[in-house]
Write a protein that holds these residues in place. Structure first.
Motif, PDB file in Angstrom:
ATOM      1  N   ILE A 143       0.887  -1.231  -0.200  1.00  0.00           N
ATOM      2  CA  ILE A 143       0.042   0.196  -0.229  1.00  0.00           C
ATOM      3  C   ILE A 143       0.798   1.122   0.068  1.00  0.00           C
ATOM      4  O   ILE A 143       1.978   1.298   0.474  1.00  0.00           O
ATOM      5  CB  ILE A 143      -0.819  -0.140   1.307  1.00  0.00           C
ATOM      6  N   ASP A 144       0.275   2.122  -0.774  1.00  0.00           N
ATOM      7  CA  ASP A 144       1.138   3.605  -0.625  1.00  0.00           C
ATOM      8  C   ASP A 144       0.028   4.655  -0.797  1.00  0.00           C
ATOM      9  O   ASP A 144      -1.038   4.558  -1.247  1.00  0.00           O
ATOM     10  CB  ASP A 144       2.081   3.481  -1.885  1.00  0.00           C
ATOM     11  N   TYR A 145       0.484   5.663  -0.203  1.00  0.00           N
ATOM     12  CA  TYR A 145      -0.286   7.226  -0.267  1.00  0.00           C
ATOM     13  C   TYR A 145       0.312   8.187  -0.409  1.00  0.00           C
ATOM     14  O   TYR A 145       1.151   8.605   0.167  1.00  0.00           O
ATOM     15  CB  TYR A 145      -1.269   7.234   0.932  1.00  0.00           C
ATOM     16  N   ARG A 146       0.151   8.929  -1.629  1.00  0.00           N
ATOM     17  CA  ARG A 146       0.617  10.256  -2.005  1.00  0.00           C
ATOM     18  C   ARG A 146      -0.098  10.940  -2.838  1.00  0.00           C
ATOM     19  O   ARG A 146      -0.782  10.516  -3.511  1.00  0.00           O
ATOM     20  CB  ARG A 146       2.075  10.021  -2.678  1.00  0.00           C
ATOM     21  N   VAL A 152      -3.342   0.328  -3.782  1.00  0.00           N
ATOM     22  CA  VAL A 152      -3.149  -0.960  -2.881  1.00  0.00           C
ATOM     23  C   VAL A 152      -2.913  -1.986  -4.029  1.00  0.00           C
ATOM     24  O   VAL A 152      -3.591  -2.204  -4.858  1.00  0.00           O
ATOM     25  CB  VAL A 152      -4.485  -1.362  -2.224  1.00  0.00           C
ATOM     26  N   ALA A 153      -2.053  -2.841  -3.763  1.00  0.00           N
ATOM     27  CA  ALA A 153      -1.674  -4.041  -4.677  1.00  0.00           C
ATOM     28  C   ALA A 153      -2.338  -5.085  -4.108  1.00  0.00           C
ATOM     29  O   ALA A 153      -2.689  -5.523  -3.008  1.00  0.00           O
ATOM     30  CB  ALA A 153      -0.164  -4.229  -4.722  1.00  0.00           C
ATOM     31  N   SER A 154      -3.152  -6.013  -4.987  1.00  0.00           N
ATOM     32  CA  SER A 154      -3.913  -7.204  -4.695  1.00  0.00           C
ATOM     33  C   SER A 154      -3.534  -8.116  -5.665  1.00  0.00           C
ATOM     34  O   SER A 154      -2.897  -8.076  -6.857  1.00  0.00           O
ATOM     35  CB  SER A 154      -5.202  -6.774  -4.528  1.00  0.00           C
ATOM     36  N   ASP A 155      -4.010  -9.493  -5.312  1.00  0.00           N
ATOM     37  CA  ASP A 155      -4.043 -10.521  -6.177  1.00  0.00           C
ATOM     38  C   ASP A 155      -4.993 -10.424  -7.461  1.00  0.00           C
ATOM     39  O   ASP A 155      -5.074 -11.254  -8.443  1.00  0.00           O
ATOM     40  CB  ASP A 155      -4.204 -11.907  -5.508  1.00  0.00           C
ATOM     41  N   THR A 156      -5.726  -9.488  -7.531  1.00  0.00           N
ATOM     42  CA  THR A 156      -6.512  -9.145  -8.647  1.00  0.00           C
ATOM     43  C   THR A 156      -6.301  -7.759  -9.195  1.00  0.00           C
ATOM     44  O   THR A 156      -7.272  -7.132  -9.734  1.00  0.00           O
ATOM     45  CB  THR A 156      -8.166  -9.341  -8.497  1.00  0.00           C
ATOM     46  N   GLY A 157      -5.171  -7.227  -9.251  1.00  0.00           N
ATOM     47  CA  GLY A 157      -4.752  -6.094  -9.847  1.00  0.00           C
ATOM     48  C   GLY A 157      -4.511  -4.763  -8.807  1.00  0.00           C
ATOM     49  O   GLY A 157      -4.324  -5.197  -7.760  1.00  0.00           O
ATOM     50  N   LEU A 158      -4.325  -3.822  -9.429  1.00  0.00           N
ATOM     51  CA  LEU A 158      -4.055  -2.528  -8.679  1.00  0.00           C
ATOM     52  C   LEU A 158      -5.362  -1.777  -8.221  1.00  0.00           C
ATOM     53  O   LEU A 158      -6.477  -1.490  -9.208  1.00  0.00           O
ATOM     54  CB  LEU A 158      -3.117  -1.588  -9.412  1.00  0.00           C
ATOM     55  N   SER A 178       1.954  -7.622  -5.659  1.00  0.00           N
ATOM     56  CA  SER A 178       2.403  -7.627  -4.325  1.00  0.00           C
ATOM     57  C   SER A 178       2.990  -6.311  -3.951  1.00  0.00           C
ATOM     58  O   SER A 178       2.894  -6.059  -2.591  1.00  0.00           O
ATOM     59  CB  SER A 178       3.619  -8.650  -4.308  1.00  0.00           C
ATOM     60  N   ALA A 179       3.438  -5.447  -4.797  1.00  0.00           N
ATOM     61  CA  ALA A 179       4.220  -4.193  -4.290  1.00  0.00           C
ATOM     62  C   ALA A 179       3.571  -3.040  -5.160  1.00  0.00           C
ATOM     63  O   ALA A 179       3.306  -3.030  -6.478  1.00  0.00           O
ATOM     64  CB  ALA A 179       5.456  -4.257  -4.130  1.00  0.00           C
ATOM     65  N   VAL A 180       3.598  -1.724  -4.502  1.00  0.00           N
ATOM     66  CA  VAL A 180       3.392  -0.772  -5.596  1.00  0.00           C
ATOM     67  C   VAL A 180       4.089   0.416  -4.726  1.00  0.00           C
ATOM     68  O   VAL A 180       4.314   0.771  -3.348  1.00  0.00           O
ATOM     69  CB  VAL A 180       1.813  -0.201  -5.199  1.00  0.00           C
TER      70      VAL A 180
END
Length: 428
Positions: A143-146, A152-158, A178-180
């Motif tokens: 997860i990231d916030y700016r 949010v990265a998920s197993d079904t995309g962003l 898995s990462a963003v």
């Protein structure tokens, strides 16, 4: 007269965060549930008509179909899903001002938590419930916030939100991520990664460019025995908008973004200092030191070469070692951490927190090295409770530390009050 000041300090105190059973997207959940009920009713009517027709023809159609169970469309049916146990935290993100915190959780249900009071209390900003607002269960990861964007990265995309997580849109839905990372330099630059996946967007997620990470690893000549292309962590250099770092299930890589393309480099290290070949890189911390947390301990760059060169970056690594890591009686080689997160205190450079799968460790500068201790106030591994699995660290505007765990909830360390002089003086 010489005045001698006595400095007093107060020990920091850790406390468990409160998780309130409040859900901000309750209306969306109930509306989605009702829509699914209506759709299922039409589907079941069609099935029932077919069954009746086949039965009239003398066919035995028992067991030839099964209706999907549907959840109850009420708030009373949702609240018990939250359970009474602490949520399992995967990742935490703080806003640039550190006055707003978000966390992804997958236990007991998938959702995004939010805190506006420095991590003391949290509630569900957004739940993802099968049969309500999603068709199947989700796994939420990084997860990231700016710039007002929550990713949010998920197993079904962003998943992307521009209203603080109240509503989301999705993109790259056919990829498990898995990462963003959102760029601290450019408002619309987003990088995502996952299982054989690496994409860059320069327009806020409208379009994506493949960074060809898998193609790079397939052709890489390296001493590393493992070339896993599953990206587990991402970070854009806060001092260099054109440099991206990606951790994988085996190593760390650097990507130099050059115009319409770029170049990957493996940062495995040289003969003076290398990272273990099978070290999954769970997070990348760029502060007064460049550090990575791995399943084989915490490494720091002892020498950082330039971006120029070939496929392998000219760098050397060091590794934190200390007696505090010994005799842990749990997992991993003796005297070694299995670290899911390393973070440096932004208000006290050199002070480090390491979220280990069995306990939390604090490091402070001592001479030319770092002195480490295990934080005794927080749960540690025991045969009765198992591993707390500390997974994430964030810092608040007040300078407090917030630590998430996969099985024991969220903890907050209140920073001690400012030092103040005592009234004692010495006279000459």
């Amino acid at each position: 007269m010489a005045l001698a000041w006595l400095v007093t300090t107060t020990a920091a105190a850790w406390e468990a965060a409160r998780i309130e059973p409040r859900v901000d997207n309750l209306e969306e959940l109930l509306r989605g549930c009702a829509e699914r009920h209506a759709s299922a009713l039409e589907r079941h009517r069609a099935i029932d008509a077919w069954v009746a027709h086949q039965s009239a023809l003398g066919e035995d159609v028992r067991g030839s179909y099964e209706k999907d169970p549907l959840p109850s469309c009420s708030q009373e049916a949702i609240t018990p899903r939250l359970g009474s146990q602490s949520p399992g935290v995967w990742a935490i993100a703080a806003s640039p001002g550190r006055d707003l915190l978000f966390a992804t959780v997958n236990l007991p249900v998938a959702g995004v938590l939010v805190s506006r009071d420095g991590g003391a209390s949290w509630h569900y900003r957004h739940l993802f419930l099968r049969g309500y607002n999603v068709d199947r269960g989700l796994l939420l990861r990084g997860i990231d916030y700016r710039h007002g964007v929550l990713a949010v990265a998920s197993d079904t995309g962003l998943l992307l939100s521009r209203d603080g997580g109240r509503t989301f849109t999705s993109t790259l839905g056919d990829h498990a991520l898995s990462a963003v990372a959102l760029s601290p330099h450019h408002r619309r630059v987003i990088v995502v990664g996952g299982d054989g996946t690496s994409f860059l967007s320069t327009d806020g997620g409208e379009t994506w460019s493949d960074l060809a990470f898998t193609a790079f690893t397939r052709g890489l000549a390296t001493r590393n025995r493992f070339l896993i292309d599953h990206i587990t962590s991402l970070e854009i250099d806060p001092a260099d908008p054109a440099t991206l770092y990606a951790g994988t299930g085996s190593h760390l890589y650097r990507f130099a973004m050059l115009g319409g393309g770029g170049r990957w480099q493996a940062m495995e290290g040289d003969g003076q200092g290398r990272v273990h070949d099978d070290s999954t890189v769970y997070n990348i911390e760029i502060g007064s030191r460049f550090m990575i947390s791995t399943c084989n301990g915490v490494y720091y760059l002892a020498r950082r070469g330039s971006r120029d060169g070939g496929d392998r970056a000219d760098v050397s690594w060091g590794k934190f070692r200390h007696a505090a890591f010994s005799n842990r009686t749990v997992g991993g080689p003796k005297g070694n951490l299995r670290s899911y997160y390393v973070a440096e205190d932004p208000d006290e450079p050199g002070r480090l927190l390491v979220a280990d799968f069995a306990g939390l460790y604090e490091g402070r500068p001592e001479g030319s090295g770092t002195h480490w201790r295990r934080v005794e106030q927080l749960p540690f591994y025991s045969s009765a409770t198992g591993y707390p699995e500390y997974t994430a660290v964030a810092w608040t505007a007040a300078g407090d530390a917030v630590v998430g765990s996969r099985y024991r909830g969220i903890f907050v360390e209140r920073r001690p009050p400012p030092r103040r002089p005592a009234s004692t003086c010495a006279l000459r």
